[in-house]
Design a protein around this motif. Structure first.
Motif, short mmCIF file in Angstrom:
data_model
loop_
_atom_site.label_atom_id
_atom_site.label_comp_id
_atom_site.label_asym_id
_atom_site.label_seq_id
_atom_site.Cartn_x
_atom_site.Cartn_y
_atom_site.Cartn_z
N UNK A 16 0.81 -1.21 0.00
CA UNK A 16 0.00 0.00 0.00
C UNK A 16 0.85 1.26 0.00
N UNK A 17 1.85 1.32 0.87
CA UNK A 17 2.73 2.49 0.90
C UNK A 17 3.52 2.62 -0.39
N UNK A 18 3.94 1.49 -0.96
CA UNK A 18 4.69 1.54 -2.21
C UNK A 18 3.82 2.08 -3.34
N UNK A 19 2.57 1.65 -3.41
CA UNK A 19 1.65 2.16 -4.43
C UNK A 19 1.45 3.66 -4.27
N UNK A 20 1.34 4.10 -3.04
CA UNK A 20 1.19 5.53 -2.74
C UNK A 20 2.41 6.32 -3.23
N UNK A 21 3.61 5.79 -3.01
CA UNK A 21 4.83 6.46 -3.44
C UNK A 21 4.97 6.43 -4.96
N UNK A 22 4.64 5.29 -5.57
CA UNK A 22 4.68 5.18 -7.03
C UNK A 22 3.76 6.22 -7.68
N UNK A 23 2.61 6.45 -7.07
CA UNK A 23 1.67 7.43 -7.61
C UNK A 23 2.28 8.82 -7.67
N UNK A 24 3.08 9.15 -6.65
CA UNK A 24 3.74 10.46 -6.61
C UNK A 24 4.92 10.52 -7.57
N UNK A 25 5.71 9.47 -7.61
CA UNK A 25 6.90 9.44 -8.47
C UNK A 25 6.55 9.36 -9.95
N UNK A 26 5.46 8.67 -10.26
CA UNK A 26 5.07 8.45 -11.66
C UNK A 26 3.62 8.90 -11.87
N UNK A 27 3.38 10.22 -11.78
CA UNK A 27 1.99 10.73 -11.81
C UNK A 27 1.27 10.51 -13.12
N UNK A 28 2.00 10.26 -14.19
CA UNK A 28 1.36 10.07 -15.49
C UNK A 28 1.17 8.60 -15.84
N UNK A 29 1.46 7.71 -14.89
CA UNK A 29 1.32 6.27 -15.12
C UNK A 29 0.07 5.74 -14.42
N UNK A 30 -0.59 4.85 -15.09
CA UNK A 30 -1.78 4.21 -14.53
C UNK A 30 -1.34 3.01 -13.69
N UNK A 31 -1.71 3.02 -12.40
CA UNK A 31 -1.22 2.03 -11.44
C UNK A 31 -2.39 1.25 -10.86
N UNK A 32 -2.23 -0.05 -10.74
CA UNK A 32 -3.24 -0.89 -10.11
C UNK A 32 -2.65 -1.68 -8.96
N UNK A 33 -3.35 -1.70 -7.83
CA UNK A 33 -2.96 -2.50 -6.67
C UNK A 33 -3.95 -3.64 -6.51
N UNK A 34 -3.45 -4.87 -6.54
CA UNK A 34 -4.30 -6.06 -6.48
C UNK A 34 -4.17 -6.75 -5.13
#
Length: 422
Positions: A16-34
């Motif tokens: 969860x924390x990693x997905x949160x950080x990825x969202x900030x680092x890569x704001x133009x990328x579509x991210x999914x957490x399963x």
């Protein structure tokens, strides 16, 4: 088909924390957490001690040592900022004999190397902070860690989930269980998930991150990683008081066991609402999610893990394991665990010996995803990551992974960006 730039498997605190950080680092990328369960963090992340460790135990050349001090600071601040209940307890180490008293100085020295705030205290000063400390000798000192805390682990996971809902480029897929890899090519990984209860879906992503916890090894092996490792699960639980007892201020630990002893000693910790916890008991789980004797049973896991346990009991390379296991079996008895705790604290001294067991219930168990090197026959003591341009695998993020979840996320994103994986 679900199409993503980045797919993260595993919705525990690290995922969860990693997905949160990825969202900030890569704001133009579509991210999914399963996450295969109905909510985030329903396994180890909310079945742990909920202690924010200070980081003074770990060898200075480890990733754990490099992340834990900052993890304590950043997770403490996160809890304060997001109104997650946190209790700044501090932590004492109690020396029960002369040899342990001498070792306190060694531990203090390791903490100094790691840059962690610690203080060796004389009896009178220590008792002003925690009046229930057990004094075994007036000439012994106590080691005090002022930055150690406890937090509400369920509240933390709820807050992380709310954070992710606010991320415009993140979608959280609960009740979606990773099942199998279909293909793994440059910038194109495809895999199947099972949308519970039985709807199969295909997912395509440019980069795949495995934060699968107890199943991280199973997933990694499909990508030809984790070749020399297997997850060796250990089940642990704490006793929790069920009626009023004197309330301590601090959490209290014994001096940690010597190298070669694989299990923690009995210690006392607190919940944010003041309950006393004594433990943990630690036993090998016979399958990865063996919280009891009937649910989540998987025969191939049972067979593999039982075989691993038998081999390690008889292995000359694991000579300490058999003796450690025998010592752990004593913890089946609640009274034994409580009497061990009484070597650390005096807060139970007013309870009659024959009534001690009535004051505590066993809390729900948690399972530690301990990585084991099957070639070298040893438990891995540091965080272990394996990765390439297509995927990243978090193989060993057991304690203090919960404490380190924020800087670990930054650490992983640094590796990804440095290598131009995304």
């Amino acid at each position: 088909m679900i199409s993503l730039d980045i797919a993260v498997i595993g919705g525990g605190v690290v995922g969860g924390m990693l997905t949160r950080t990825l969202s900030t680092r890569f704001p133009n990328h579509k991210i999914g957490l399963f996450e295969k369960e109905s909510g985030l963090g329903l396994h180890t992340s909310t079945r742990n001690s909920a202690v924010l460790h200070a980081g003074f135990y770990y060898a200075s050349n480890t990733v754990k040592a490099s992340l834990c001090k900052d993890g304590n600071k950043t997770l403490t601040q996160y809890c304060l900022d997001h109104k997650v209940n946190i209790r700044k307890t501090g932590k004492f180490l109690v020396a029960r004999n002369a040899a342990e008293n001498e070792r306190l100085s060694q531990i203090k020295k390791q903490g100094d190397i790691n840059g962690v705030e610690l203080e060796l205290m004389e009896v009178d000063k220590a008792l002003k902070i925690e009046k229930y400390l057990k004094v075994h000798d007036k000439n012994f000192q106590f080691l005090y860690s002022p930055t150690t805390s406890v937090a509400d682990n369920k509240g933390l996971m709820k807050s992380i989930h709310e954070d992710l809902k606010q991320c415009q480029n993140v979608q959280v897929f609960t009740n979606h269980k990773y099942t199998e890899l279909i293909q793994n090519k440059d910038q194109s990984t495809q895999f199947n998930v099972l949308k519970m209860p039985n709807q199969k879906q295909m997912v395509s992503c440019k980069y795949f991150i495995n934060a699968g916890g107890l199943y991280a090894d199973v997933i990694a092996k499909q990508f030809n990683y984790c070749k020399n490792y297997v997850i060796w699960p250990f089940k642990g639980s704490y006793l929790i008081n069920n009626r009023q007892i004197p309330e301590a201020n601090a959490i209290i630990y014994p001096v940690p066991p010597l190298a070669g002893n694989y299990f923690l000693g009995i210690h006392t910790t607190l919940t944010t609402d003041g309950h006393l916890k004594i433990g943990p008991s630690i036993f090998p789980a016979l399958w990865r999610e063996q919280y009891n004797w009937k649910d989540n049973f998987v025969f191939p896991e049972f067979s593999q893990i039982l075989s691993l346990n038998v081999k390690n009991v008889i292995s000359k390379d694991m000579k300490f394991y058999a003796q450690s296991l025998i010592n752990e079996l004593k913890k089946i008895n609640k009274t034994y665990m409580i009497k061990e705790a009484k070597k650390l604290t005096t807060q139970l001294d007013q309870i009659p010996e024959n009534k001690l067991h009535e004051y505590f219930d066993r809390g729900k168990p948690g399972i530690r995803s301990q990585l084991f090197d099957i070639e070298k026959r040893k438990m891995e003591q540091d965080f272990i990551f394996e990765h390439d341009k297509n995927s990243f695998h978090l193989l060993n993020v057991a304690s203090p992974g919960w404490t380190c979840s924020i800087p670990m996320s930054e650490y992983i994103c640094d590796i990804i960006q440095k290598n131009n994986y995304i």
